[in-house]
Design a protein around this motif. Structure first.
Motif, mmCIF file in Angstrom:
data_model
loop_
_atom_site.group_PDB
_atom_site.id
_atom_site.type_symbol
_atom_site.label_atom_id
_atom_site.label_comp_id
_atom_site.label_asym_id
_atom_site.label_seq_id
_atom_site.Cartn_x
_atom_site.Cartn_y
_atom_site.Cartn_z
ATOM 1 N N TYR A 88 0.968 -1.419 0.126
ATOM 2 C CA TYR A 88 0.111 -0.064 -0.075
ATOM 3 C C TYR A 88 0.774 1.266 0.012
ATOM 4 O O TYR A 88 0.674 2.402 -0.715
ATOM 5 N N LEU A 89 1.804 1.077 0.858
ATOM 6 C CA LEU A 89 2.759 2.575 0.877
ATOM 7 C C LEU A 89 3.326 3.026 -0.419
ATOM 8 O O LEU A 89 3.679 4.024 -0.605
ATOM 9 N N LEU A 90 3.896 1.770 -1.110
ATOM 10 C CA LEU A 90 4.763 1.948 -2.226
ATOM 11 C C LEU A 90 3.764 2.608 -3.412
ATOM 12 O O LEU A 90 3.929 3.628 -3.921
ATOM 13 N N GLY A 91 2.545 2.132 -3.395
ATOM 14 C CA GLY A 91 1.621 2.719 -4.196
ATOM 15 C C GLY A 91 1.232 3.932 -3.986
ATOM 16 O O GLY A 91 1.146 4.861 -4.915
ATOM 17 N N ALA A 92 0.937 4.374 -3.004
ATOM 18 C CA ALA A 92 0.605 5.660 -2.193
ATOM 19 C C ALA A 92 1.778 6.641 -2.565
ATOM 20 O O ALA A 92 1.363 7.684 -2.990
ATOM 21 N N PHE A 93 2.999 6.155 -2.218
ATOM 22 C CA PHE A 93 3.938 7.183 -2.515
ATOM 23 C C PHE A 93 4.137 7.669 -4.150
ATOM 24 O O PHE A 93 4.194 8.706 -4.401
ATOM 25 N N VAL A 94 4.200 6.570 -4.980
ATOM 26 C CA VAL A 94 4.258 6.859 -6.489
ATOM 27 C C VAL A 94 3.007 7.690 -6.751
ATOM 28 O O VAL A 94 3.153 8.567 -7.589
ATOM 29 N N GLN A 95 1.814 7.216 -6.391
ATOM 30 C CA GLN A 95 0.654 8.227 -7.071
ATOM 31 C C GLN A 95 0.550 9.411 -6.577
ATOM 32 O O GLN A 95 0.343 10.396 -7.158
#
Length: 241
Positions: A145-152
Motif C-alpha cells: 500500500y505504501l509504495l503505491g501511495a508514494f508513487v501515486q
C-alpha cells in the motif's frame, strides 16, 4: 448516474463487453482527460447510446473501477534480479513512468482498489517478492500500500502546476525559479530558513525529488526488515524452498 440513462432505457448492445467499454474509456481519458470522462462520452466513443453501457456498468464509479484495471493492463513488473531493495526500487520507478505515460492516469488510480485481472497479477507478484524477502505478511501488505501511495501521490503533485504561472504556460523550472526569487527577497530576520534554503527548496528536479523520497522509504524498510523475526523459521512468511 443522473441524467445519463439507466439499464431500463434500452436493450443490451450486441458485442458490447466490459473490456470494450474499458478500452474505450482509456481512449476518452487520453483524448479528453479525466474531466471529459463520462458514461455519455464513452458511449459515444463506442457508437452506442449511454443506456447500453448500464447493462455492463451501473454508474461512473464502476466505470472508473474498470478503467483503473485497464490502465494497468500493459504495466510490467521488473525482473526478479538483485536483492529486494533493487526490485522494489525498480517497481516504483516503472510505476511512476507508467503513470506519467498515460494522461491523468494517477488521478484515476490514486487511492482506488479495484482488483481486476491486471491489478491482481501485479499485486500477487509484488506481495510474493516482499514475503520472500522476509517481511511479515502484515508488513508486506502495508508496504504494498505504501509504495503505491508514494508513487501515486508523487505523480499527482508532479503533474499539477506549482503556481498560476505554470498553469498559464511557463515551464516548471521557470515557475520554480520565480518562487525561489520570492523566497530570497523575504526579510531574513523573519524568514531566515526560507532565505537560506531558497535554492534547495526550488532547485532540485522532480527526478531528484523522487529518488530522494524513494531511497528514504527503502531505508526505512531496511530498518524494519532488520527487526523482523526469521519468517522461514517461524512459519509466518514465505514457505521454505
Amino acid at each position: 448516474m443522473a441524467g445519463e440513462g439507466s439499464a431500463d432505457d434500452g436493450p443490451a448492445q450486441p458485442g458490447l463487453t466490459r473490456q470494450t467499454i474499458a478500452r474505450a474509456a482509456v481512449r476518452v481519458l487520453e483524448r479528453e482527460g479525466v474531466k471529459g470522462l463520462s458514461m455519455r462520452n464513452v458511449a459515444a466513443e463506442l457508437g452506442v447510446k449511454a443506456a447500453s453501457l448500464y447493462w455492463h456498468v451501473r454508474n461512473k464509479e464502476e466505470l472508473l473501477d474498470l478503467l483503473t484495471d485497464e490502465l494497468m493492463a500493459d504495466a510490467e513488473a521488473p525482473p526478479r534480479e538483485g536483492d529486494w531493495r533493487l526490485q522494489l526500487r525498480e517497481y516504483c520507478v516503472r510505476y511512476r513512468r507508467h503513470l506519467l505515460g498515460k494522461r491523468d492516469a494517477a488521478k484515476v488510480v490514486a487511492g482506488r482498489l479495484a482488483p481486476g485481472p491486471s491489478l491482481l497479477r501485479l499485486m500477487e507478484d509484488q506481495l510474493g517478492r516482499l514475503r520472500e524477502a522476509g517481511f511479515s505478511d502484515a508488513d508486506a501488505a502495508m508496504i504494498s500500500y505504501l509504495l503505491g501511495a508514494f508513487v501515486q501521490g508523487f505523480v499527482l503533485q508532479e503533474q499539477g502546476p506549482i503556481s498560476a504561472s505554470e498553469a498559464m504556460g511557463a515551464s516548471r523550472q521557470e515557475a520554480a525559479t520565480a518562487v525561489g526569487e520570492q523566497f530570497r527577497r523575504l526579510p531574513p530576520d523573519s524568514f531566515p530558513s526560507l532565505v537560506a534554503l531558497a535554492d534547495h527548496l526550488t532547485g532540485p528536479s522532480m527526478e531528484d525529488r523522487f529518488s530522494f523520497g524513494l531511497e528514504r522509504l527503502l531505508d526505512g524498510l531496511s530498518t524494519l526488515l532488520e527487526h523482523v523475526p526469521d519468517a522461514r523459521s517461524e512459519g509466518t512468511g514465505a514457505p521454505a524452498e
